[in-house]
Design a protein around this motif. Structure first.
Motif, short mmCIF file in Angstrom:
data_model
loop_
_atom_site.label_atom_id
_atom_site.label_comp_id
_atom_site.label_asym_id
_atom_site.label_seq_id
_atom_site.Cartn_x
_atom_site.Cartn_y
_atom_site.Cartn_z
N GLU A 91 0.84 -1.21 0.00
CA GLU A 91 0.00 0.00 0.00
C GLU A 91 0.87 1.26 0.00
OE1 GLU A 91 -2.61 2.42 3.30
OE2 GLU A 91 -2.61 0.23 3.40
N ILE A 92 1.91 1.24 0.83
CA ILE A 92 2.79 2.41 0.92
C ILE A 92 3.59 2.59 -0.36
CG2 ILE A 92 4.81 3.35 2.16
CD1 ILE A 92 3.62 2.01 4.70
N ALA A 93 3.93 1.47 -1.02
CA ALA A 93 4.67 1.56 -2.29
C ALA A 93 3.88 2.36 -3.31
CB ALA A 93 4.97 0.16 -2.83
N GLY A 94 2.56 2.14 -3.37
CA GLY A 94 1.72 2.90 -4.28
C GLY A 94 1.68 4.37 -3.93
N ARG A 95 1.63 4.65 -2.65
CA ARG A 95 1.61 6.03 -2.18
C ARG A 95 2.92 6.75 -2.53
NH1 ARG A 95 -1.09 7.19 3.62
NH2 ARG A 95 -1.01 9.46 3.67
N ILE A 96 4.03 6.04 -2.37
CA ILE A 96 5.36 6.60 -2.68
C ILE A 96 5.45 6.96 -4.16
CG2 ILE A 96 7.80 5.99 -2.90
CD1 ILE A 96 7.46 4.43 -0.25
N ALA A 97 4.96 6.06 -5.01
CA ALA A 97 5.02 6.31 -6.45
C ALA A 97 4.13 7.48 -6.84
CB ALA A 97 4.61 5.05 -7.22
N ALA A 98 2.93 7.54 -6.26
CA ALA A 98 1.98 8.59 -6.62
C ALA A 98 2.48 9.97 -6.20
CB ALA A 98 0.63 8.30 -5.98
N ASP A 99 3.12 10.05 -5.04
CA ASP A 99 3.58 11.35 -4.51
C ASP A 99 5.03 11.67 -4.87
OD1 ASP A 99 1.11 11.73 -3.38
OD2 ASP A 99 1.69 11.03 -1.38
N GLU A 100 5.65 10.80 -5.67
CA GLU A 100 7.04 11.00 -6.10
C GLU A 100 7.98 11.19 -4.89
OE1 GLU A 100 6.89 14.32 -8.79
OE2 GLU A 100 6.25 13.06 -10.47
N ILE A 101 7.78 10.32 -3.91
CA ILE A 101 8.60 10.35 -2.69
C ILE A 101 9.99 9.83 -3.01
CG2 ILE A 101 8.86 9.40 -0.36
CD1 ILE A 101 6.57 11.41 -0.63
N ARG A 102 11.02 10.48 -2.45
CA ARG A 102 12.40 10.03 -2.66
C ARG A 102 13.04 9.48 -1.39
NH1 ARG A 102 16.12 14.29 -4.64
NH2 ARG A 102 17.48 12.48 -4.89
N LEU A 103 12.44 9.78 -0.23
CA LEU A 103 13.01 9.34 1.05
C LEU A 103 11.88 8.99 2.00
CD1 LEU A 103 15.49 9.08 3.04
CD2 LEU A 103 15.00 11.45 3.68
N VAL A 104 12.01 7.87 2.69
CA VAL A 104 11.05 7.47 3.72
C VAL A 104 11.77 7.44 5.06
CG1 VAL A 104 9.54 5.65 4.60
CG2 VAL A 104 9.62 6.14 2.14
N VAL A 105 11.21 8.14 6.04
CA VAL A 105 11.72 8.11 7.41
C VAL A 105 10.81 7.21 8.23
CG1 VAL A 105 12.15 9.45 9.50
CG2 VAL A 105 12.71 10.43 7.26
N MET A 106 11.37 6.14 8.77
CA MET A 106 10.62 5.22 9.63
C MET A 106 10.93 5.57 11.09
SD MET A 106 8.84 2.83 7.91
CE MET A 106 8.85 1.29 8.85
N ASP A 107 9.92 5.96 11.85
CA ASP A 107 10.14 6.36 13.24
C ASP A 107 10.21 5.13 14.15
OD1 ASP A 107 10.51 8.12 15.38
OD2 ASP A 107 8.37 8.15 15.83
N CYS A 108 11.26 4.35 13.94
CA CYS A 108 11.48 3.13 14.72
C CYS A 108 12.94 2.74 14.49
CB CYS A 108 10.55 2.01 14.27
SG CYS A 108 10.76 1.56 12.53
N ALA A 109 13.37 1.69 15.14
CA ALA A 109 14.72 1.18 14.92
C ALA A 109 14.65 0.00 13.97
CB ALA A 109 15.35 0.76 16.25
N LEU A 110 15.20 0.16 12.76
CA LEU A 110 15.20 -0.90 11.76
C LEU A 110 16.50 -1.68 11.82
CD1 LEU A 110 13.83 1.01 8.63
CD2 LEU A 110 12.55 -0.58 10.09
N SER A 111 16.41 -2.97 11.62
CA SER A 111 17.63 -3.76 11.43
C SER A 111 18.14 -3.51 10.02
CB SER A 111 17.33 -5.25 11.62
OG SER A 111 16.55 -5.72 10.53
N PRO A 112 19.43 -3.79 9.75
CA PRO A 112 19.93 -3.63 8.38
C PRO A 112 19.11 -4.40 7.35
CG PRO A 112 21.76 -3.89 9.90
CD PRO A 112 20.52 -4.14 10.69
#
Length: 465
Positions: A91-112
């Motif tokens: 779902e978010i992938a579609g949103r990223i493409a539609a809004d021409e997003i270049r960077l996503v900030v995840m407010d959590c601690a991600l593993s590599p």
């Protein structure tokens, strides 16, 4: 100091702030928060999800990212591969493409692995909360020590994330500013250079830390009591510091506006001098590597005689922010309930009339008596309550000092001068003969010199009484 190698020069170029890039980077901030039941016992669970997302957007704004959208996501559990569930990722992938997003900030601690998989799924750069805070620290640090500490933490974090996964990016250059990515042919060389640079930084930090320790010991020899400001980021510590010292420390309505410690002398109501130290703001889920990196800086907090815990009392999450600060202080071996902590409720000017009056009455009711321990309501911006705060600081210092009655002959001008220079003169009157009757308070370390000079002085109150 060692000369910089060509490899280190390249690393430094890779680490330069990318403000121009940030301003043009269309960014989506995602708050993937577990429900309170699912997150039981996890950091930040007491916070409202919307307030946490507001803070994440504020962090992104602190490095001038172009935040075009924000999204809160409720999670019942965390997926090991992508953090979010498969349906949400798509779902978010579609949103990223539609809004021409270049960077996503995840407010959590991600593993590599999670970071790499999300980047593959979305085709854009992804950074987590730790990476974002490190980027801010990299922009803000200005002293040699602060810059080295941030770079070391930055490199340690990035070392584990040099992976061959960013081929979708247009900019195939190195990027310890997290908005870029290392080119494929450079990964192994970068990893080796990172380790070499970390080793050199550690050597330099040893020298800088020793110098800082010497400065701290010289302050102790003065000696003046040390008062340190602590609190959640953007609670108004630097504004309060400027109000108390007439300094011009950077004070903005921005997360982590202050990173490098600053110390100035302040004068208390009865003439005592104290050293006031402004420190880096704390934040929920502060990366452990940053707490470790700034431990030398935070030694001013550990060794302070009094801590002013500054809280933004107007913030909806003020209680949770206070708990976060108490947890970090606990990691430094300082109990928030210890006698040397004074809670300062700041930003009274942002309260409505009824709430301001309620908190002022609460502050006054719990702040009376010699051993008052209640909060002090102030506005660092307008100056409201500053006199009460200074009086409370002085009263807390006084608990560790003895007071004496001293009588001086009219000709003892030098003795009078000594008392004003080395003690707090609480009361002074002159009798008919011209003799001076004084009540003074003396610091423990100066008491032997005082008694040697004024042997007839009468003790009125012992330290701790």
């Amino acid at each position: 100091m060692d000369a910089q190698t060509p490899g280190e020069a390249r690393l430094q170029r890779m680490a330069e702030p990318e403000g121009a890039v940030a301003a043009e980077t269309r960014t989506l901030v995602i708050g993937p928060y577990q429900t309170r039941r699912a997150a039981s016992g996890r950091p930040g669970e007491s916070r409202a999800a919307e307030a946490r997302l507001d803070e994440a957007v504020g962090l992104a704004a602190a490095i001038e990212l172009d935040v075009v959208d924000r999204l809160g996501v409720s999670l019942s559990d965390i997926r090991p591969s992508t953090y979010l569930g498969k349906g949400r990722v798509e779902e978010i992938a579609g949103r990223i493409a539609a809004d021409e997003i270049r960077l996503v900030v995840m407010d959590c601690a991600l593993s590599p692995v999670q970071q790499r998989n999300l980047e593959k799924a979305w085709g854009v750069k992804v950074i987590d909360r730790t990476g974002l805070i490190l980027e801010i620290f990299g922009r803000r640090a200005s002293t040699r020590e602060g810059t080295l500490q941030v770079e070391h933490a930055h490199l340690a974090y990035q070392r584990s994330r040099l992976v061959r996964s960013w081929t979708h990016l247009e900019r195939q250059r190195g990027g310890f500013g997290f908005l870029g990515g290392p080119g494929e042919t450079q990964i192994e060389a970068d990893r080796r250079m990172i380790q070499e640079r970390m080793t050199r930084i550690e050597r330099e930090l040893e020298t800088v830390t020793r110098t800082r320790g010497l400065h701290r010991r010289s302050r102790r020899r003065v000696p003046y009591p040390i008062v340190a400001l602590v609190g959640y980021t953007n609670a108004g510590k630097s504004t309060l510091f400027n109000r108390l010292t007439a300094a011009e420390v950077k004070a903005e309505d921005m997360l982590f506006a202050t990173l490098d410690p600053t110390a100035r002398a302040i004068r208390l109501p009865h003439g005592e001098t104290a050293i006031l130290s402004d420190t880096v703001g704390f934040i929920s889920e502060l990366p452990t590597m940053l707490i470790a990196a700034f431990r030398a800086t935070l030694e001013d907090v550990i060794e302070a005689d009094i801590l002013l815990h500054v809280r933004d009392i107007s913030h909806e999450d003020t209680e949770a922010q206070g708990q976060d600060v108490a947890e970090v202080l606990g990691e430094l071996g300082i109990e928030a309930e210890a006698g040397r902590v004074i809670e300062v409720w700041n930003k009274a000017d942002l309260l409505d009339g009824a709430e301001r009056e309620r908190l002022l009455n609460l502050s006054r009711a719990s702040g009376t008596g010699r051993n008052a321990a209640g909060p002090v309501l102030i506005s660092a911006l307008t100056g409201e309550g500053i006199d009460r705060l200074l009086a409370r600081i002085e009263a807390r210092i006084a608990e560790t000092r003895a007071s004496f009655a001293v009588v001086l002959d009219p000709a003892e001008g030098a003795g009078l001068h000594w008392l004003y220079e080395n003690a707090e003169v609480l009361d002074r009157r002159e009798d008919a003969s011209g003799a001076q009757h004084l009540v003074v308070r003396v610091a423990p370390e100066k008491e032997p010199r005082f008694l040697n000079r004024f042997g007839a002085a009468r003790r009125l109150r012992a330290a701790g009484d």
